[in-house]
Design a protein around this motif. Structure first.
Motif, short mmCIF file in Angstrom:
data_model
loop_
_atom_site.label_atom_id
_atom_site.label_comp_id
_atom_site.label_asym_id
_atom_site.label_seq_id
_atom_site.Cartn_x
_atom_site.Cartn_y
_atom_site.Cartn_z
N ASP A 262 11.95 -1.22 23.49
CA ASP A 262 11.57 -2.29 24.41
C ASP A 262 10.36 -1.84 25.24
OD1 ASP A 262 11.37 -4.35 26.18
OD2 ASP A 262 13.31 -4.05 27.15
N ILE A 263 9.22 -2.53 25.09
CA ILE A 263 8.01 -2.18 25.84
C ILE A 263 7.57 -3.36 26.72
CG2 ILE A 263 7.19 -0.50 24.15
CD1 ILE A 263 5.28 -2.70 23.12
N THR A 264 8.52 -4.24 27.07
CA THR A 264 8.19 -5.42 27.87
C THR A 264 7.58 -5.04 29.21
OG1 THR A 264 10.06 -6.56 26.82
CG2 THR A 264 9.11 -7.56 28.81
N LEU A 265 8.17 -4.03 29.87
CA LEU A 265 7.66 -3.62 31.18
C LEU A 265 6.26 -3.06 31.06
CD1 LEU A 265 8.07 -3.15 34.19
CD2 LEU A 265 9.15 -0.96 33.64
N ARG A 266 6.05 -2.25 30.02
CA ARG A 266 4.71 -1.68 29.84
C ARG A 266 3.68 -2.76 29.60
NH1 ARG A 266 3.16 0.91 24.36
NH2 ARG A 266 2.06 -1.08 24.20
N LYS A 267 4.04 -3.77 28.80
CA LYS A 267 3.12 -4.88 28.53
C LYS A 267 2.83 -5.68 29.81
CE LYS A 267 2.04 -4.72 24.16
NZ LYS A 267 0.63 -4.66 23.71
N ALA A 268 3.86 -5.83 30.63
CA ALA A 268 3.66 -6.56 31.89
C ALA A 268 2.68 -5.81 32.79
CB ALA A 268 4.99 -6.77 32.60
N ILE A 269 2.84 -4.46 32.81
CA ILE A 269 1.93 -3.65 33.61
C ILE A 269 0.52 -3.73 33.05
CG2 ILE A 269 1.38 -1.29 34.31
CD1 ILE A 269 4.40 -0.74 34.37
N GLU A 270 0.40 -3.65 31.72
CA GLU A 270 -0.92 -3.76 31.10
C GLU A 270 -1.57 -5.10 31.40
OE1 GLU A 270 -0.34 -3.07 26.98
OE2 GLU A 270 -0.12 -0.88 27.18
N GLN B 196 0.82 -1.21 0.00
CA GLN B 196 0.00 0.00 0.00
C GLN B 196 0.86 1.26 0.00
OE1 GLN B 196 -3.20 -0.13 3.00
NE2 GLN B 196 -2.90 -2.34 3.13
N LYS B 197 2.19 1.06 0.04
CA LYS B 197 3.15 2.16 0.04
C LYS B 197 2.89 3.13 1.19
CE LYS B 197 4.28 1.90 -4.85
NZ LYS B 197 4.42 2.63 -6.13
N ILE B 198 2.63 2.53 2.38
CA ILE B 198 2.44 3.34 3.58
C ILE B 198 3.82 3.79 4.07
CG2 ILE B 198 1.60 3.35 5.96
CD1 ILE B 198 -0.45 1.26 5.13
N ALA B 199 4.04 5.09 4.08
CA ALA B 199 5.38 5.61 4.36
C ALA B 199 5.79 5.42 5.82
CB ALA B 199 5.45 7.09 3.98
N ASN B 200 4.86 5.57 6.77
CA ASN B 200 5.18 5.45 8.19
C ASN B 200 4.11 4.61 8.88
OD1 ASN B 200 7.51 7.56 8.55
ND2 ASN B 200 5.93 8.64 7.38
N TYR B 201 4.56 3.64 9.62
CA TYR B 201 3.61 2.83 10.40
C TYR B 201 4.35 2.28 11.62
CZ TYR B 201 5.83 -1.11 7.95
OH TYR B 201 6.73 -2.01 7.44
N GLU B 202 3.57 1.79 12.57
CA GLU B 202 4.15 1.19 13.77
C GLU B 202 3.29 0.01 14.21
OE1 GLU B 202 2.92 3.44 17.63
OE2 GLU B 202 3.38 5.00 16.12
N PHE B 203 3.93 -0.93 14.87
CA PHE B 203 3.20 -2.08 15.39
C PHE B 203 4.01 -2.71 16.52
CE2 PHE B 203 6.10 -3.52 12.28
CZ PHE B 203 6.29 -4.89 12.37
N GLU B 204 3.36 -3.58 17.27
CA GLU B 204 3.97 -4.20 18.44
C GLU B 204 3.95 -5.71 18.28
OE1 GLU B 204 1.68 -2.75 21.72
OE2 GLU B 204 2.39 -0.67 21.52
N TYR B 205 5.07 -6.34 18.63
CA TYR B 205 5.17 -7.78 18.51
C TYR B 205 6.23 -8.28 19.49
CZ TYR B 205 9.13 -6.39 15.59
OH TYR B 205 10.29 -5.82 15.13
N ARG B 206 6.39 -9.59 19.54
CA ARG B 206 7.33 -10.19 20.47
C ARG B 206 8.46 -10.90 19.72
NH1 ARG B 206 2.79 -13.75 23.17
NH2 ARG B 206 2.14 -13.58 20.98
N VAL B 207 9.64 -10.84 20.33
CA VAL B 207 10.77 -11.62 19.84
C VAL B 207 11.35 -12.40 21.01
CG1 VAL B 207 11.33 -9.99 17.99
CG2 VAL B 207 12.38 -9.70 20.25
N ILE B 208 12.18 -13.40 20.68
CA ILE B 208 12.82 -14.22 21.71
C ILE B 208 14.30 -13.86 21.76
CG2 ILE B 208 13.27 -16.55 22.52
CD1 ILE B 208 10.32 -15.77 22.45
N SER B 209 14.79 -13.45 22.93
CA SER B 209 16.20 -13.07 23.08
C SER B 209 17.08 -14.33 23.00
CB SER B 209 16.42 -12.35 24.41
OG SER B 209 16.32 -13.27 25.49
N LYS B 210 18.36 -14.11 22.95
CA LYS B 210 19.30 -15.23 22.86
C LYS B 210 19.21 -16.12 24.10
CE LYS B 210 24.01 -16.28 21.42
NZ LYS B 210 25.30 -15.70 20.97
#
Length: 464
Positions: A127-135, A84-98
């Protein structure tokens, strides 16, 4: 492509930009817009997730470290933004650290073009891990609150502090007021509140909302559709910003204490009222007399106490039985009540003894008139189920503060005067005098002296 070798930036600016991005507490990155493979990450990437820069440049690395549950949508979401050629966007997801730790990232992405076509993706991962934990904790608390709210045995309502409209209620509240949710929402909580309690409740609510009180605790009454009155103990606290009343809500918890209060009232009544005549008993009489003494000691007023004993009552009990005797006592109490004012007090001390407080006494002839009415009323025939009965009344009268200024002294004075009335022939009234007190004291001393004389064998028998 390493950002230090980016063709757009001169060498001096490249160094300054590299120093800048390496001080940011976030992963600054650049990736190919087609393969999603990283071409640059700053040093914070290794600090946050533990993977080396070389790992980040490995093909397919981004999808590789993504949480299994997010792999099904996150890459597709990015691809949709590209298409869609959206120039700016944001999203939240999870990754697994080493180390295997789950990390939540908020990714702010910018799509860069070359010759009008998508070429690079650049952005910053925070990093929004703490915020997600609070939520999550908040959501868990909300879930627990909802569970408690719905299943609590006490009524709970949320009321808007500005409009005083009910925002939410639990089933226990509906049961307490005897109405369904729709009816309560339409009518409002104040519609079922006892009119005498509404003003105080509004005052409490305003005080809590303004922060004058942290919470309000009081008792209020509701009316159910069947006309039954329900008594509830209420606790009210405010939610939200105390200084912004229009944005606050009241949390109100109501406990049905109707049965408990009825029981307490019953116990209190049994302790203070005569079971047979429903008149105040000795305990209540003494309390009212004490209160009157406190009040009249300041206003310098007077009152009289009448002790009334039914002459011949024992004969009624012996001939007609105790049931008829009880019926006579009930009728006698009713007759005495018609002879005094509503502001006066009639109590039954026990047996066939009654006592009257004539308040706001201005002159003694008024007391004599009342005493005459009582003796005349009690001298009339009593129509009982098993026959007629006649009694009369002997009345002793004493006054406060002329004769005494304590409750027990007043009772003793009236009792002495009443016994004098009996000795003088009954069916009459007698005022207390100081001579009566002296005579009573003389009799008591004589009795005591006789007992001592008997114990010490001080008597001698003489024949004449």
């Amino acid at each position: 492509m390493n950002i230090d070798q980016h063709p757009v930036l001169p060498n001096r600016d490249q160094d300054r930009f590299s120093d800048l991005v390496n001080t940011i507490d976030g992963i600054v990155w650049e990736a190919d817009a087609i393969s999603f493979d990283f071409t640059y990450v700053n040093s914070f990437a290794e600090q946050l997730l533990g993977y080396s820069v070389e790992d980040w440049y490995r093909p397919g690395f981004w999808v590789e470290i993504m949480h299994p549950e997010d792999k099904s949508w996150a890459p597709n979401y990015c691809m949709d933004c590209l298409n869609q050629k959206i120039a700016n966007y944001e999203f939240e997801y999870r990754v697994i650290s080493k180390e295997g730790r789950e990390v939540w990232l908020r990714d702010l992405v910018t799509l860069c073009f070359e010759n009008g076509k998508p070429r690079w993706l650049r952005g910053i991962m925070v990093d929004i891990t703490l915020r997600k934990a609070i939520e999550k904790q908040v959501e868990s608390s909300k879930a627990r609150f909802q569970s408690i709210f719905k299943t609590a045995p006490v009524g709970i309502i949320l009321v808007d502090a500005q409009s005083h409209a009910i925002v939410e209620m639990n089933p226990a509240y509906c049961k307490l007021v005897g109405r369904d949710r729709d009816t309560v929402f339409k009518a409002g909580w104040e519609s079922y509140t006892h009119p005498d309690d509404l003003s105080d409740e509004m005052d409490h609510a305003i005080s809590v909302a303004r922060g004058d009180l942290n919470q309000a605790n009081y008792v209020k009454r509701y009316f159910r559709p069947d006309g039954k009155q329900v008594t509830a103990r209420m606790q009210m606290v405010t939610l939200g910003d105390e200084k912004a009343i229009d944005e606050s809500q009241y949390l109100i918890i109501l406990e049905d204490i109707t049965e408990r209060q009825e029981f307490e009232n019953k116990i209190w009544r049994q302790a203070n009222y005569d079971y047979l005549t429903d008149l105040p008993n000795r305990n209540m009489f003494q309390d009212r007399a004490s209160q009157l003494i406190k009040e009249y000691s300041r206003s310098h007023q007077s009152f009289a106490v009448m002790m009334i004993d039914l002459d011949g009552f024992k004969d009624v009990n012996d001939t007609l039985g105790h049931v008829m005797g009880d019926e006579l006592l009930i009728q006698a109490s009713q007759r005495i009540q018609t002879c005094i004012r509503d502001s006066d007090t009639l109590a039954r001390l026990g047996g066939d003894e009654f006592v009257v407080i004539l308040s706001q006494l201005s002159r003694l002839p008024g007391v004599e008139r009342v005493a005459g009415k009582i003796t005349a009323a009690l001298a009339q025939v009593f129509e009982l189920e098993l026959g007629q009965a006649y009694v009369s009344a002997s009345i002793g009268i004493t006054t406060y503060p002329d004769d005494a200024d304590a409750v027990l002294d007043l009772l003793n004075n009236a009792d002495q005067a009443m016994y004098l009335a009996k000795r003088k022939g009954r069916n009459r009234y007698q005022f207390f005098t100081e001579d009566l007190r002296d005579q009573a004291l003389t009799r008591m001393n004589l009795v005591n002296d006789l007992r001592v004389a008997v114990e010490q064998e001080q008597f001698e028998l003489h024949y004449q």
